[in-house]
Design an enzyme around this catalytic site. Structure first.
Site, PDB file in Angstrom:
ATOM      1  N   LYS A 138      13.819   9.639  23.119  1.00 23.81           N
ATOM      2  CA  LYS A 138      14.476  10.704  23.883  1.00 23.81           C
ATOM      3  C   LYS A 138      14.308  12.014  23.121  1.00 23.81           C
ATOM      4  O   LYS A 138      14.830  12.172  22.025  1.00 23.81           O
ATOM      5  CB  LYS A 138      15.972  10.432  24.065  1.00 23.81           C
ATOM      6  CG  LYS A 138      16.613  11.436  25.034  1.00 23.81           C
ATOM      7  CD  LYS A 138      18.104  11.566  24.873  1.00 23.81           C
ATOM      8  CE  LYS A 138      18.551  12.417  23.724  1.00 23.81           C
ATOM      9  NZ  LYS A 138      18.163  13.845  23.775  1.00 23.81           N
ATOM     10  N   GLU A 159      16.844  12.182   9.289  1.00 24.33           N
ATOM     11  CA  GLU A 159      16.355  13.427   8.671  1.00 24.33           C
ATOM     12  C   GLU A 159      17.285  14.514   9.184  1.00 24.33           C
ATOM     13  O   GLU A 159      17.172  14.961  10.319  1.00 24.33           O
ATOM     14  CB  GLU A 159      14.891  13.631   9.079  1.00 24.33           C
ATOM     15  CG  GLU A 159      14.151  14.560   8.164  1.00 24.33           C
ATOM     16  CD  GLU A 159      14.058  15.949   8.738  1.00 24.33           C
ATOM     17  OE1 GLU A 159      14.973  16.761   8.426  1.00 24.33           O
ATOM     18  OE2 GLU A 159      13.115  16.227   9.479  1.00 24.33           O
TER      19      GLU A 159
END
Ligand code: SIN
Length: 490
Positions: free
Chosen positions: A182, A260
């Site tokens: 997504k 991250e």
């Protein structure tokens, strides 16, 4: 011959599930706009949990055949995907600039950067070694083998709409995983174009599935993946609060995670630095993508002996930067992604001024260009009371802090919960050794502002997350180790 697409052929507005473009199950759509003008580019599928589930079903069906391909067969498909991305660099670069706002040269640069991860992991697919463990007992053989972790859910940000999804999908596919993805609601079009090219390259139906969702639908949609025990890994680039949410909410099925997350990068200029190089390095790292990168310096610490000179050199160069729409070939800074981003930048600058900062360059919105433009800004006399010291500004603002000695600079640099990138400039070899060891960050730039490379491990420590992208380490996050113990041997 590698097929080249027109920009308009690359623009898709549906989900891609099981090798088919399809509307959201309930037919909902949301608008994607050009940040330079606010003009709606297209309306894309606004997915719900039913679409997330359909994507996972497809990924589960496709998984056995994909993991059983020979690594070199997966590598061949990834190399074709890379060739298609490279062949379509202009159109993809234009699409990035259209939906994200970065100057065209940067959009094209991002395509090359993203493709480099696909090429890298295509090669790495053929180097997934295990170990034969030195024999411990007669008649017994112990082996460590690497296997794909399973279905991977990739949730990606808007600031590098091609490179960030490429560097998650490429290692996942190389490892033999199937993927549900997504992209961010602001920039779903580049991700869809990339998936189109993957399909064209021969990635089989169900191996790579992509759904789009608006801000209002995203949480419920992604929740389906978080709760589904078939999804074995989440890889996410984005903010630290969202990363913590994903870690918490996926704990019920104990998924492997790569996160991250946010940075608050320090950039330290010591008295003994090459100041020209430091200014050039700071411009390159700070103003890439208009300051909208997780690794760009957020706090610039300059030693007292060179502070005024450095501030003067820097602010002259910053004042010359050209702010313009991506379509202007001379543009160096484009619009920010949306008005919320602009409001945050303005709030940080206003707060800094209220706490004693001085504007050396910029310091204002540029409404004459459009609602989302902010002038590249240098602020002198920054201090730790200011909001911009504790939070990522994520925009073109350089606050200059003054320091007297090395321990003070290190302490200030590390005084943050984050630890993604850090930078320092010095020509003293002993100092370089000391400071590079002392900085609490996953990435350290030493007399260098451009750190990113497909061959290097990208990732943070502390609340900037865990896992590494790129390099030989980047594949490990998509693999699990199986220990095989064979007995009763002669
Ligand atoms: C990021 O901003 O998250 C990525 C930047 C990079 O890959 O250089």
């Amino acid at each position: 011959m590698t097929r080249q697409f027109e920009l308009k052929e690359l623009i898709r507005s549906d989900n891609f599930i099981d090798g088919q473009w399809c509307a959201a199950a309930d037919g909902a759509r949301f608008a994607v706009s050009d940040p330079a003008t606010g003009t709606v580019i297209t309306q894309v599928a606004d997915s719900s949990p039913a679409d997330a589930r359909a994507a996972t079903d497809a990924a589960a069906r496709a998984a056995p055949a994909w993991r059983n391909l020979l690594p070199k067969e997966r590598a061949t498909i990834l190399h074709k995907w890379n060739a298609l991305i490279v062949a379509n660099q202009d159109a993809l670069g234009a699409l990035i600039s259209l939906e994200q706002g970065k100057p065209l040269a940067e959009g094209r640069g991002e395509v090359a950067y993203g493709a480099s991860y696909v090429a890298w992991f295509a090669d790495e697919a053929t180097r997934i070694y295990g170990d034969i463990i030195p024999q411990q007992q007669r008649g017994k053989r112990m082996t460590a083998a690497k296997e794909p972790v399973g279905i991977v859910a990739a949730i990606t940000p808007w600031n590098f709409p091609l490179a960030m999804i490429a560097r998650k999908i490429a290692p996942a596919l190389a490892a033999g995983c199937t993927v549900v993805a997504k992209p961010a609601e602001d920039t779903p079009l580049t991700a869809s174009a990339l998936v189109l090219l993957a399909h064209e390259a021969g990635v089989p139906a169900g191996v790579l599935n992509l759904i789009t969702a608006s801000r209002d639908h995203a949480v419920a949609t992604v929740a389906d993946w978080l709760e589904d025990s078939r999804v074995r890994k989440i890889t996410f680039t984005g903010s630290t609060p969202v990363g913590k949410y994903l870690a918490r909410e996926s704990a019920g099925t104990l998924k492997k995670l790569s996160l991250e997350l946010g940075g608050n990068a320090p950039f330290i200029v010591f008295d003994d630095a090459d100041l020209d190089a430091a200014v050039t390095g700071l411009l390159a790292s700070k103003f890439r993508n208009g300051g909208q990168t997780c690794v760009c310096p957020n706090r610039v610490y300059v030693q007292a002996g060179v502070y005024d000179k450095f501030a003067d050199m820097l602010s002259r160069r910053v004042a010359e930067l050209k702010v313009a729409p991506a379509t202007d070939p001379d543009a160096q800074i484009g619009p920010m992604i949306n008005i919320r981003a602009l409001d945050k930048i303005a709030r940080h600058v206003d707060d800094a001024l209220a706490h004693g900062a001085r504007v050396l360059a910029g310091g204002k919105r540029l409404p004459e260009l459009g609602p989302n433009y902010y002038a590249p800004t240098v602020l002198a006399d920054a201090n730790h009371e200011m909001l911009l010291c504790g939070e990522e500004t994520f925009g073109p603002v350089v606050p200059l802090f003054r320091f007297d000695d090395e321990p003070e600079a290190i302490e200030a640099a590390n005084n943050t919960p984050f630890g993604l990138a850090s930078y320092f400039y010095s020509q003293d070899l002993r100092r370089i050794d000391r400071v590079s060891r002392a900085l609490e960050a996953g990435i350290v730039g030493i007399n260098e502002g451009a750190l990113s490379s497909e061959a290097a491990p990208f990732g943070g420590v502390k609340e900037s997350g865990y896992g590494r992208e790129g390099s030989k380490y980047g594949l490990d996050d998509y693999l699990s180790i199986k220990y095989l113990c064979q007995g009763n041997l002669a």
